[in-house]
Enzyme design. Structure first.
Site, short mmCIF file in Angstrom:
data_model
loop_
_atom_site.label_atom_id
_atom_site.label_comp_id
_atom_site.label_asym_id
_atom_site.label_seq_id
_atom_site.Cartn_x
_atom_site.Cartn_y
_atom_site.Cartn_z
N ASP A 93 -64.56 -36.22 28.32
CA ASP A 93 -64.68 -36.43 29.77
C ASP A 93 -64.89 -37.94 30.04
O ASP A 93 -65.75 -38.57 29.43
CB ASP A 93 -65.91 -35.63 30.25
N ASN A 268 -63.93 -29.50 37.31
CA ASN A 268 -65.07 -30.02 36.51
C ASN A 268 -66.40 -29.74 37.19
O ASN A 268 -66.62 -30.13 38.34
CB ASN A 268 -64.96 -31.54 36.38
N ASP A 270 -70.58 -30.02 36.35
CA ASP A 270 -71.69 -30.42 35.47
C ASP A 270 -73.02 -30.35 36.23
O ASP A 270 -73.97 -29.69 35.79
CB ASP A 270 -71.44 -31.85 34.95
P1 13P Z 1 -70.23 -32.76 39.24
O1 13P Z 1 -71.19 -33.90 39.15
O2 13P Z 1 -69.85 -32.47 40.66
O3 13P Z 1 -70.69 -31.55 38.53
O4 13P Z 1 -68.85 -33.24 38.52
C1 13P Z 1 -68.74 -33.22 37.13
C2 13P Z 1 -67.54 -33.96 36.65
O5 13P Z 1 -66.66 -34.34 37.37
C3 13P Z 1 -67.47 -34.20 35.20
O6 13P Z 1 -66.38 -35.01 34.88
O1 G3H Z 2 -68.76 -36.94 35.40
C1 G3H Z 2 -69.65 -37.09 34.57
C2 G3H Z 2 -70.27 -35.94 33.91
O2 G3H Z 2 -71.11 -35.25 34.81
C3 G3H Z 2 -70.98 -36.36 32.65
O3 G3H Z 2 -72.12 -37.09 32.94
O4 G3H Z 2 -71.94 -39.19 31.59
O5 G3H Z 2 -74.17 -38.32 32.38
O6 G3H Z 2 -72.92 -37.14 30.55
P1 G3H Z 2 -72.84 -37.99 31.80
ZN ZN Z 3 -65.85 -36.45 36.36
#
Ligand code: 13P
Ligand code: G3H
Ligand code: ZN
Length: 323
Positions: A93, A268, A270
Site C-alpha cells: 500500500d 481500501n 484501514d
Molecule cells: P482509510 O483511512 O479511509 O481507512 O483509507 C485507507 C487507505 O486508503 C489505505 O490505503
Molecule cells: O493509507 C494509509 C494506510 O491507512 C496505512 O497507514 O502508513 O499508518 O500504516 P500507515
Molecule cells: Zn490509501
C-alpha cells in the site's frame, strides 16, 4: 527471491476482471499484526470473499518483512484448512520508491502500489513505468495513482484535495502499463475526513469525475482509497470508554456501494478497523481494570474487527460468495 505463487497467493488481474463483470469491489484491508490478519481471514472465509491484504511501508517496518511474508503464507493455509480456500493477494500500500516495490516483489508480494501522485505528472509516469516494467517480469500487478487525497494526519477537508483530472488518465494508463488506477474523487485518508456540524452530511463523492474516467478508459479497474465510513457508534464507544475523539464523519456506505457497482474494483479500508480495535480494547480496560492478559482484550478486539469486515464485505463491497 520468493515468488508469490510459492506462497499460494494470487495477483489482482483475474479478481478485478471478475469484480468488473460482477459489479462488486474487492476488499483491501490493511494489517500490521496477528489479530488483524486473523480477523480479515476469518471474515473473508466465512463470507466467501476474495481479499487483498494490504501492507504499508510503516506496517512493513513495524511487523518485520520476513514475518509478514510468512504470515501471508500462513493465511493462505488457514483459509485452505477451513475447507473453503479464497483468493488472497498480498499488496504493498502506498509504495513510495522503486526500491521498496522491488523489495516487496522479491519477498512474495503479488501486487504493489506505486504512489507517485504527489510528483509532477511526467515524474509520476516515469516512476510508475519503472515499477511496472520490473513487476510485470514477475507477473506482479501494479496500482498507480493520479490525483491527491487529503493527508493522513492533516485535518484537511475534501475540498482541499486535488481531484483526478480525467483528461490525464488515458495517457497515464497507456504510457505506464499499470493494471489499476487509484483516483481522487473526494475521499481522504484517516479518521478525520470531514468536519461536519450536527445534522449535516459530508459532501458527496464526485461521481461525475468517476463517470468521465470510466468513459475515457472503459473497463479499466479503478481503486478507491480513504474509504472508511467512520461509524458513529464506534466513535461513541471509544469516547464512552475513556477516549477523546473529536466529531468526525467518513464516506457513507451508500456512496461506497454505488462506487462498488461501477468500475471501482478495489476499496481500501484501514481507519474503521483501527477504530473498532480501539473501542473494543477500551471497553475491556474500562469494565475490567484488573485484566492484564493480552488475549482478554486483543481477543474481543479481533472479534469486533471480524464483524466489521464481514459487514463491509456483505453490505458495502458485495464481494461475498465470489470466492
Ligand atoms: P482509510 O483511512 O479511509 O481507512 O483509507 C485507507 C487507505 O486508503 C489505505 O490505503
Ligand atoms: O493509507 C494509509 C494506510 O491507512 C496505512 O497507514 O502508513 O499508518 O500504516 P500507515
Ligand atoms: Zn490509501
Amino acid at each position: 527471491m520468493v515468488h508469490y505463487k510459492e506462497l499460494g497467493l494470487v495477483n489482482t488481474k483475474e479478481l478485478f476482471h471478475k469484480a468488473m463483470q460482477g459489479r462488486y469491489a474487492i476488499p483491501a484491508f490493511n494489517f500490521n499484526n496477528l489479530e488483524q490478519l486473523q480477523a480479515i481471514i476469518a471474515a473473508c472465509v466465512e463470507t466467501k470473499s476474495p481479499v487483498i491484504l494490504q501492507v504499508s511501508k510503516g506496517a512493513r517496518q513495524y511487523a518485520n518483512q520476513t514475518l509478514l511474508q510468512y504470515m501471508a503464507q500462513g493465511a493462505v493455509e488457514v483459509a485452505k484448512q477451513s475447507g473453503h480456500a479464497i483468493p488472497i493477494v498480498l499488496h504493498l500500500d502506498h509504495g513510495d520508491s522503486f526500491e521498496l516495490a522491488k523489495s516487496c516483489i522479491e519477498t512474495g508480494f503479488s501486487s504493489v502500489m506505486i504512489d507517485g501522485s504527489h510528483l509532477p505528472y511526467e515524474e509520476n509516469v516515469k516512476l510508475t513505468k519503472q515499477v511496472v516494467d520490473f513487476a510485470h517480469r514477475h507477473d506482479v500487478t501494479v496500482e498507480g495513482e493520479l490525483g491527491v487525497l487529503a493527508g493522513i494526519e492533516d485535518e484537511v477537508s475534501s475540498e482541499h484535495a486535488h481531484y483526478t483530472r480525467p483528461e490525464e488518465v488515458e495517457d497515464f494508463v497507456k504510457r505506464t502499463g499499470v493494471d489499476s488506477l487509484a483516483i481522487s474523487i473526494g475521499t481522504s485518508h484517516g479518521a478525520f475526513k470531514f468536519k461536519v456540524k450536527p445534522g449535516e452530511t459530508p459532501p458527496p463523492l464526485r461521481f461525475d469525475i468517476l463517470e468521465e474516467i470510466e468513459r475515457r478508459i472503459p473497463g479499466f479497474p479503478i481503486v478507491l482509497h480513504g474509504a472508511s465510513s467512520i461509524p458513529q457508534h464506534i466513535v461513541d464507544d471509544i469516547n464512552k470508554y475513556g477516549g477523546r475523539l473529536e466529531d468526525t464523519a467518513g464516506v457513507s456506505e451508500e456512496q461506497l456501494r454505488r462506487a462498488a457497482k461501477s468500475a471501482v474494483c478495489k476499496i481500501n479500508i484501514d481507519s474503521d478497523g483501527r477504530l473498532a480495535v480501539t473501542a473494543a480494547i477500551r471497553k475491556v480496560f474500562y469494565e475490567k481494570p484488573d485484566e492484564f492478559d493480552p488475549r482478554k482484550y486483543l481477543g474481543p478486539a479481533r472479534d469486533s474487527l471480524k464483524e466489521l469486515y464481514k459487514h463491509k464485505v456483505v453490505h458495502v463491497l458485495g464481494s461475498n460468495d465470489k470466492a
